[in-house]
Design an enzyme around this catalytic site. Structure first.
Site, PDB file in Angstrom:
ATOM      1  N   SER A 253       0.828  -1.214   0.124  1.00 48.15           N
ATOM      2  CA  SER A 253      -0.109  -0.169  -0.002  1.00 48.15           C
ATOM      3  C   SER A 253       0.946   1.180  -0.221  1.00 48.15           C
ATOM      4  CB  SER A 253      -1.001   0.153   1.117  1.00 48.15           C
ATOM      5  OG  SER A 253      -0.201   0.009   2.196  1.00 48.15           O
TER       6      SER A 253
ATOM      7  N   HIS B 260      -5.417  -4.374  -0.783  1.00 43.83           N
ATOM      8  CA  HIS B 260      -5.131  -3.790  -1.911  1.00 43.83           C
ATOM      9  C   HIS B 260      -5.237  -4.369  -3.228  1.00 43.83           C
ATOM     10  CE1 HIS B 260      -4.630  -0.204   0.834  1.00 43.83           C
ATOM     11  NE2 HIS B 260      -3.921  -0.919   1.350  1.00 43.83           N
TER      12      HIS B 260
ATOM     13  N   LYS C  47     -12.289  -1.900   1.855  1.00 40.88           N
ATOM     14  CA  LYS C  47     -11.805  -0.968   0.962  1.00 40.88           C
ATOM     15  C   LYS C  47     -12.772  -1.200  -0.294  1.00 40.88           C
ATOM     16  CE  LYS C  47      -7.152  -1.520   3.279  1.00 40.88           C
ATOM     17  NZ  LYS C  47      -7.290  -0.486   3.976  1.00 40.88           N
TER      18      LYS C  47
HETATM   19  N1  PLP Z   1      -3.774  -5.383   5.427  1.00 43.81           N
HETATM   20  C1  PLP Z   1      -3.451  -4.349   4.619  1.00 43.81           C
HETATM   21  C2  PLP Z   1      -2.447  -4.470   3.540  1.00 43.81           C
HETATM   22  C3  PLP Z   1      -4.051  -3.074   4.850  1.00 43.81           C
HETATM   23  O1  PLP Z   1      -3.688  -2.052   4.053  1.00 43.81           O
HETATM   24  C4  PLP Z   1      -5.064  -2.978   5.704  1.00 43.81           C
HETATM   25  C5  PLP Z   1      -5.780  -1.349   6.073  1.00 43.81           C
HETATM   26  O2  PLP Z   1      -5.004  -0.610   6.135  1.00 43.81           O
HETATM   27  C6  PLP Z   1      -5.458  -4.157   6.707  1.00 43.81           C
HETATM   28  C7  PLP Z   1      -4.716  -5.192   6.478  1.00 43.81           C
HETATM   29  C8  PLP Z   1      -6.334  -4.044   7.776  1.00 43.81           C
HETATM   30  O3  PLP Z   1      -7.492  -4.123   7.073  1.00 43.81           O
HETATM   31  P1  PLP Z   1      -8.871  -3.844   7.970  1.00 43.81           P
HETATM   32  O4  PLP Z   1      -9.121  -2.157   7.719  1.00 43.81           O
HETATM   33  O5  PLP Z   1     -10.127  -4.576   7.474  1.00 43.81           O
HETATM   34  O6  PLP Z   1      -8.855  -4.040   9.441  1.00 43.81           O
END
Ligand code: PLP
Length: 393
Positions: free
Chosen positions: A180, A208, A239
């Site tokens: 990300s 992502h 997302k």
């Molecule tokens: N994994 C990644 C790569 C993320 O970008 C995010 C969120 O920012 C998460 C996990 C966590 O997701 P959630 O918002 O569903 O807890």
């Protein structure tokens, strides 16, 4: 305590890493109204990749689920917190990813916190990309397996670590599908080849990627043609898939069965609220009906990346709607982001410790619901602001 906390807060301010929150007074979408500020702000920093966060059918599905199934379950899943819509959504997620089964969590952070400890013992090993998301890092911290950290997307280093890890019972390679901060995509074909050679399993975090990467939006594994080689997927409902909240693991049925028995964030946290389940379920329906939504973003991403590059900016990553405008200097990134907002464009600057020192950037995220005019306005503003602050000649 108060004095100590104030000292720590001062330290954060002094280091220039204070994160302040802008308050949105409208729905999530490409055009926002900010509290105390103007309307019509162009938003380029949400993970609303497909524009489903405020899609009328997604909102209607949430309202229907709320009315039929109530506000919430007041319970964890295994006591009295499982409704038919939870089971339907799990089945739909598994079908979407072409996996055997799926399990819901309150977030993908929870899914990542729950999987490693439930699956791996001190006899096993986990090999993790050094730039994996914080929730993967925390999840791995919680497990007792032997831990290896390989250099970001460095297959030579991964192979060396896999050789060393041959002494353990089971090896799990864990990587973000798309990273990300840089908008780069894990080399899954090479990772899967190495996993086959060294008898390892592959886990990917698809937060992502789910919904928009690959011909049908199935994610990085579809994009790179390795859907049958990746064993475990964790992803988010917060997302591209409606943007409400929630996460999941999808993979082999015995693994999902084990997580229902052992995974602590699943066992000891409340069920997903029905309205949230309704949103995600409708988002998946829309994606499974046609691949037009999944495809809708690629051309917009291409437009932004090529126009910004032509203007003289360096955009990290490749073909991903996360488009980091690389600036290097932390202060420059902060000042430029502020100046962009004064021109009605909402973008965020990232600097150390979120990204390495000297690699500050403004992260732009493209959504399927941005119009070509929105994108052109953003590029024009970047060009003006870049020239004003010396980021462009
Ligand atoms: N994994 C990644 C790569 C993320 O970008 C995010 C969120 O920012 C998460 C996990 C966590 O997701 P959630 O918002 O569903 O807890």
């Amino acid at each position: 305590l108060r004095r100590r906390l104030e000292g720590e807060l001062e330290g954060i301010r002094g280091a220039g890493t204070w994160k302040s929150e802008r308050v949105i007074a409208s729905r999530q979408g490409p055009h926002l109204r900010l509290q105390g500020g103007g309307a019509g702000i162009l938003n380029f920093c949400a993970n609303n990749y497909l524009g489903l966060s405020s899609h009328p059918q997604v909102i209607r599905a949430a309202v229907q689920a709320l009315e039929e199934f109530g506000a919430g379950l007041s319970s964890v899943r295994f006591i009295c917190g499982t409704q038919s819509i939870h089971k339907d959504l799990e089945e739909k997620i598994a079908r979407f990813h072409q996996r055997e089964d799926a399990i819901l969590y309150a977030s993908c952070f929870d899914a990542n916190a729950g999987i490693f400890e439930a699956l791996l013992t001190p006899e096993d090993a986990v090999l993790s990309d050094e730039l994996n998301h914080a929730s993967i890092i925390d999840g791995i911290r919680l497990c007792k397996a032997n831990k290896y950290r390989y250099k970001h997307m460095d297959m030579q280093d991964l192979e060396t670590k896999l050789q060393d890890a041959q002494k353990h019972r089971l090896r799990l390679v864990a990587t973000d599908g798309a990273f990300s901060m840089d908008g780069d995509i894990a080399p899954l074909q090479e990772i899967c080849q190495l996993a086959q050679k060294y008898d390892a399993l592959v886990f990917i975090d698809e937060c992502h990627a789910t919904g928009f990467l690959g011909p049908n939006g199935r994610g990085t594994d579809e994009l790179l043609g390795v859907m049958d080689k990746v064993t475990i997927i964790n992803s988010t409902l917060g997302k591209a898939l409606g943007g409400a909240a929630g996460g999941y693991t999808t993979g082999p049925k015995p693994l999902i069965d084990l997580l229902r028995q052992r995974s602590r964030p699943y066992l000891f946290s409340n069920s997903l609220p029905p309205a949230v389940v309704g949103c995600a379920s409708k988002a998946l329906d829309l994606l499974m009906e046609s691949n037009a939504i999944a495809q809708s973003m690629a051309a917009k991403t291409q437009r932004f990346r090529s126009k910004m590059t032509a203007a003289g900016f360096t955009i990290s990553g490749k073909d991903h709607p996360i488009c980091p405008v690389m600036l290097g200097d932390a202060r420059l990134a902060a000042v430029m982001a502020e100046d962009m907002l004064s021109r009605g464009i909402y973008v965020i600057g990232f600097s150390y410790p979120v990204v390495p020192k000297g690699k500050a950037r403004i992260r732009v995220q493209i959504s399927a619901v941005h119009s070509d005019e929105d994108i052109d306005r953003c590029v024009e503003a970047f060009t003006e602001v870049g020239r004003k602050h010396g980021a462009l000649p």
